[in-house]
Scaffold this active site. Structure first.
Site, PDB file in Angstrom:
ATOM      1  N   TYR A   1       4.519  -9.795  -0.864  1.00 34.30           N
ATOM      2  CA  TYR A   1       3.881  -9.164  -2.017  1.00 34.30           C
ATOM      3  C   TYR A   1       4.883  -9.160  -3.184  1.00 34.30           C
ATOM      4  O   TYR A   1       6.070  -8.857  -2.983  1.00 34.30           O
ATOM      5  CB  TYR A   1       3.458  -7.740  -1.652  1.00 34.30           C
ATOM      6  CG  TYR A   1       2.852  -7.007  -2.807  1.00 34.30           C
ATOM      7  CD1 TYR A   1       1.578  -7.332  -3.258  1.00 34.30           C
ATOM      8  CD2 TYR A   1       3.550  -6.012  -3.480  1.00 34.30           C
ATOM      9  CE1 TYR A   1       1.021  -6.684  -4.335  1.00 34.30           C
ATOM     10  CE2 TYR A   1       2.993  -5.349  -4.569  1.00 34.30           C
ATOM     11  CZ  TYR A   1       1.729  -5.691  -4.988  1.00 34.30           C
ATOM     12  OH  TYR A   1       1.194  -5.051  -6.065  1.00 34.30           O
TER      13      TYR A   1
ATOM     14  N   ASP B   1       4.479  -4.841   7.042  1.00 33.39           N
ATOM     15  CA  ASP B   1       3.508  -4.464   6.022  1.00 33.39           C
ATOM     16  C   ASP B   1       2.148  -4.892   6.568  1.00 33.39           C
ATOM     17  O   ASP B   1       1.840  -6.079   6.665  1.00 33.39           O
ATOM     18  CB  ASP B   1       3.832  -5.175   4.701  1.00 33.39           C
ATOM     19  CG  ASP B   1       2.864  -4.778   3.577  1.00 33.39           C
ATOM     20  OD1 ASP B   1       1.688  -4.480   3.881  1.00 33.39           O
ATOM     21  OD2 ASP B   1       3.272  -4.780   2.400  1.00 33.39           O
TER      22      ASP B   1
ATOM     23  N   ARG C   1       5.874  19.313  -3.015  1.00 31.92           N
ATOM     24  CA  ARG C   1       6.685  18.101  -2.883  1.00 31.92           C
ATOM     25  C   ARG C   1       7.123  17.915  -1.429  1.00 31.92           C
ATOM     26  O   ARG C   1       7.415  16.812  -0.987  1.00 31.92           O
ATOM     27  CB  ARG C   1       7.899  18.125  -3.833  1.00 31.92           C
ATOM     28  CG  ARG C   1       8.772  16.863  -3.741  1.00 31.92           C
ATOM     29  CD  ARG C   1       9.628  16.604  -4.987  1.00 31.92           C
ATOM     30  NE  ARG C   1      10.258  17.802  -5.507  1.00 31.92           N
ATOM     31  CZ  ARG C   1      11.276  18.445  -4.930  1.00 31.92           C
ATOM     32  NH1 ARG C   1      11.791  17.983  -3.809  1.00 31.92           N
ATOM     33  NH2 ARG C   1      11.780  19.533  -5.476  1.00 31.92           N
TER      34      ARG C   1
ATOM     35  N   LYS D   1      -5.414  -0.518  -0.989  1.00 29.83           N
ATOM     36  CA  LYS D   1      -6.289  -1.619  -0.579  1.00 29.83           C
ATOM     37  C   LYS D   1      -7.384  -1.113   0.365  1.00 29.83           C
ATOM     38  O   LYS D   1      -8.220  -0.349  -0.059  1.00 29.83           O
ATOM     39  CB  LYS D   1      -5.434  -2.743   0.016  1.00 29.83           C
ATOM     40  CG  LYS D   1      -4.178  -3.071  -0.817  1.00 29.83           C
ATOM     41  CD  LYS D   1      -4.483  -3.641  -2.202  1.00 29.83           C
ATOM     42  CE  LYS D   1      -3.310  -3.576  -3.173  1.00 29.83           C
ATOM     43  NZ  LYS D   1      -2.079  -4.239  -2.745  1.00 29.83           N
TER      44      LYS D   1
HETATM   45  C1  LIG Z   1      -0.690  -4.056  -3.056  1.00 35.12           C
HETATM   46  C2  LIG Z   1       0.320  -4.325  -2.027  1.00 35.12           C
HETATM   47  C3  LIG Z   1       1.545  -3.645  -2.011  1.00 35.12           C
HETATM   48  C4  LIG Z   1       1.939  -2.643  -3.061  1.00 35.12           C
HETATM   49  O1  LIG Z   1       1.117  -1.498  -3.037  1.00 35.12           O
HETATM   50  P1  LIG Z   1       0.797  -0.578  -4.307  1.00 35.12           P
HETATM   51  O2  LIG Z   1      -0.152   0.421  -3.746  1.00 35.12           O
HETATM   52  O3  LIG Z   1       0.204  -1.454  -5.368  1.00 35.12           O
HETATM   53  O4  LIG Z   1       2.076   0.032  -4.751  1.00 35.12           O
HETATM   54  C5  LIG Z   1       2.423  -3.912  -0.972  1.00 35.12           C
HETATM   55  N1  LIG Z   1       2.135  -4.831  -0.011  1.00 35.12           N
HETATM   56  C6  LIG Z   1       0.973  -5.520  -0.020  1.00 35.12           C
HETATM   57  C7  LIG Z   1       0.716  -6.514   1.050  1.00 35.12           C
HETATM   58  C8  LIG Z   1       0.027  -5.303  -1.021  1.00 35.12           C
HETATM   59  O5  LIG Z   1      -1.103  -6.003  -1.015  1.00 35.12           O
END
Ligand SMILES: *Cc1c(COP(=O)(O)O)cnc(C)c1O
Length: 419
Positions: free
Chosen positions: A128, A210, A75, A235
Site C-alpha cells: 500500500y 496487512d 485517549r 475498507k
Molecule cells: C487503505 C489501506 C491502508 C491504509 O489505511 P487508511 O485507513 O487509509 O489509513 C493500508 N493498507 C492497505 C492494504 C490499504 O488498502
C-alpha cells in the site's frame, strides 16, 4: 468456498454475535444498542477507585483475577472502543485488539512499538502506497532499514533479499500484504512464520500481515502463524466509504505494548468512529459475501472479453500452480478486488474509466459501491516506473473494487465502457 465450520458447543458464530457481544444493556438504561459515549473523561465512584484504575493503566501492579481496566479518559479507553475491539477479536480468533483512527495509525503505531534503531524490516512488494512511504521515508529516519522482496515469487525470494549476513542477523519483523495490491500476488504466511523462526537467534522475529484485502472474513493469518494482523478498517470493516479507521490484532503480550504506545501517540479511534464501525460489523458477512459473489461474475465476464488482455483474480488461479496451493491453504474465498489489463495501454484504460456510469472513478476499496482506478497513475503513482513494471503494474492495468449492486448492472456498465 469451504463449508462453514461447526461452532463448538456454546459458542455462536461471529456474525451472530455482532449485534450484542460485549455490551451490557443494564449499564446503559436498558438501551438495546450501545450508545455513543461522547465523553472525554469518566467519573470515579471514589478516590480509592481512581487510584486502582491508574495503578492498572500504568502497570504499577498485577491485575486482580476478576479485575477489569476501569474507564479513565477516552485517549486510554472508552466503551465504544472496547466493545468494538471485543467484536473484532471474534473474526480473527485473536486474544487482543487495538483500534485506531486510520489504517496508517495502526501500521505506524504497531511498527514504532515493535522495531528499534538498527533493526531490519523485511517486507513484501508491492505495498500500500502509504505503508511504502512510511517504511522508506519515516522508519529510515529512526535507523530502521526496510528491505523489500517480490510477492508471488515464493519464500526463496524473501531469503534472497536478506542474503547478506549483516542484514540477515538484524531482521526483526517480516511484514506482508497478501494478496498484494493491485496484482493479487500471494505470499505464503506459514512459510513466513517458518522463516521468522529460522532467523530468530535468541530474539523474537515478528510476522505482521496487512489483512485488509481478504479479512476479516476470508483469511485469518493468526491461525497460520502470524503474530500481528493489521487492517485499514476504512475498507471492508467500515464498508460504506464514509469513515477512516484501523485495527491491529494479536496476542495479549504484543497488543498490550501496541496499546500503550497508542495511548502516548494518541492514535486511538474516537467514540463516534467506534460506534460507526460497530454498526458496520453487523452486516460485514452479508456485504463481503455479496461482494465476493458479484466479483466472480465480473471476473468471469472480463476474462472472455476481446478488449481484455489479462484478469488478475484469485478465483481464476489454476490448480497445480504455487499460488493456487497457497490460496487453498490460507484463503477461504477470492474476495472482491479484481484487476485487469485493457488492450491499448493508458489511452484505452483512461477511455474506459471515463465512460463508466454506475462504477465510480475513485481510489479505496471494500465499500458497498463499486469503484475503479488506474494504479500506475493513481494509487501507485509514487512507485518508479521500472519498479512498477517489476511488480507487474503496467499502464494498461485497471483495478476494480466490486460492491453490492446487481451484478447484471455492473456487467452492463463494464460492457458499455469497454465498447
Ligand atoms: C487503505 C489501506 C491502508 C491504509 O489505511 P487508511 O485507513 O487509509 O489509513 C493500508 N493498507 C492497505 C492494504 C490499504 O488498502
Amino acid at each position: 468456498m469451504r463449508k462453514p465450520k461447526k461452532a463448538p458447543a456454546g459458542a455462536f458464530s461471529p456474525e451472530s454475535l455482532m449485534m450484542s457481544y460485549g455490551y451490557k444493556p443494564e449499564l446503559s438504561e436498558g438501551a438495546l444498542k450501545c450508545p455513543i459515549f461522547q465523553t472525554s473523561t469518566f467519573v470515579f465512584r471514589n478516590a480509592r477507585e481512581g487510584k486502582a484504575f491508574f495503578e492498572l493503566a500504568y502497570g504499577l501492579r498485577e491485575r486482580g483475577p476478576s479485575e477489569a481496566l476501569g474507564l479513565i479518559y477516552s485517549r486510554l479507553n472508552n466503551p465504544d472502543l472496547e466493545i468494538l475491539e471485543e467484536r473484532l477479536k471474534l473474526w480473527d480468533g485473536a486474544q487482543a485488539c487495538a483500534v485506531f483512527e486510520s489504517g496508517m495509525a495502526a501500521i505506524s503505531t504497531a511498527l514504532l512499538e515493535m522495531l528499534k534503531p538498527g533493526d531490519v524490516l523485511l517486507y513484501s512488494e508491492p505495498l500500500y502506497g502509504g505503508t511504502d512511504y512510511f517504511f522508506r521515508h519515516v522508519l529510515s529516519r529512526f535507523g530502521i532499514t526496510a528491505v523489500g522482496f517480490p510477492a508471488g515469487k515464493g519464500i526463496a525470494a524473501a531469503e534472497a533479499a536478506i542474503a547478506s549476513p549483516d542484514l540477515k542477523e538484524r531482521v526483526a519483523m517480516i511484514y506482508v500484504e497478501t494478496p498484494a495490491n493491485p496484482t493479487n500476488a500471494l505470499v505464503d504466511i506459514q512459510a513466513c512464520a517458518r522463516l521468522a523462526k529460522r532467523l530468530s537467534n535468541g530474539r523474537r522475529v515478528y510476522v505482521a500481515i496487512d489483512n485488509t484485502f481478504l479479512g476479516p472474513l476470508w483469511q485469518h493469518p493468526l491461525k497460520h502463524g502470524a503474530d500481528l494482523v493489521i487492517y485499514s478498517a476504512t475498507k471492508f470493516i467500515g464498508g460504506h466509504s464514509d469513515v477512516i479507521a484501523g485495527a491491529c490484532l494479536g496476542g495479549e503480550d504484543v497488543i498490550r505494548r501496541v496499546r500503550t504506545l497508542r495511548t502516548f501517540l494518541g492514535t486511538m479511534t474516537g467514540p463516534w468512529t467506534g460506534w460507526l464501525l460497530m454498526r458496520s460489523l453487523e452486516t460485514l458477512k452479508l456485504r463481503m459475501t455479496c461482494q465476493m459473489k458479484n466479483a466472480r461474475y465480473v471476473a468471469d465476464y472480463l476474462k472472455g472479453h476481446p478488449k481484455v488482455e489479462r484478469v488478475y483474480y484469485l478465483g481464476h488461479l489454476k490448480p497445480g500452480t504455487p499460488d493456487y496451493a497457497i490460496y487453498r491453504k490460507q484463503c477461504s474465498a477470492a474476495g472482491s478486488v479484481v484487476s485487469f489489463d485493457v488492450r491499448g495501454g493508458e489511452t484505452a484504460a483512461f477511455r474506459f474509466l471515463d465512460r463508466l456510469e454506475l462504477i465510480k472513478l475513485a481510489v479505496s476499496l471494500g465499500g458497498t459501491e463499486s469503484l475503479a482506478e488506474h494504479p500506475a497513475t493513481m494509487t501507485h503513482a509514487d512507485v518508479a516506473r521500472a519498479e512498477q513494471l517489476r511488480m507487474g503494474i503496467s499502464d494498461k492495468m485497471v483495478r476494480l473494487s466490486i460492491g453490492v449492486e446487481n451484478p447484471q448492472d455492473l456487467i452492463a456498465d463494464l460492457r458499455q465502457a469497454l465498447r
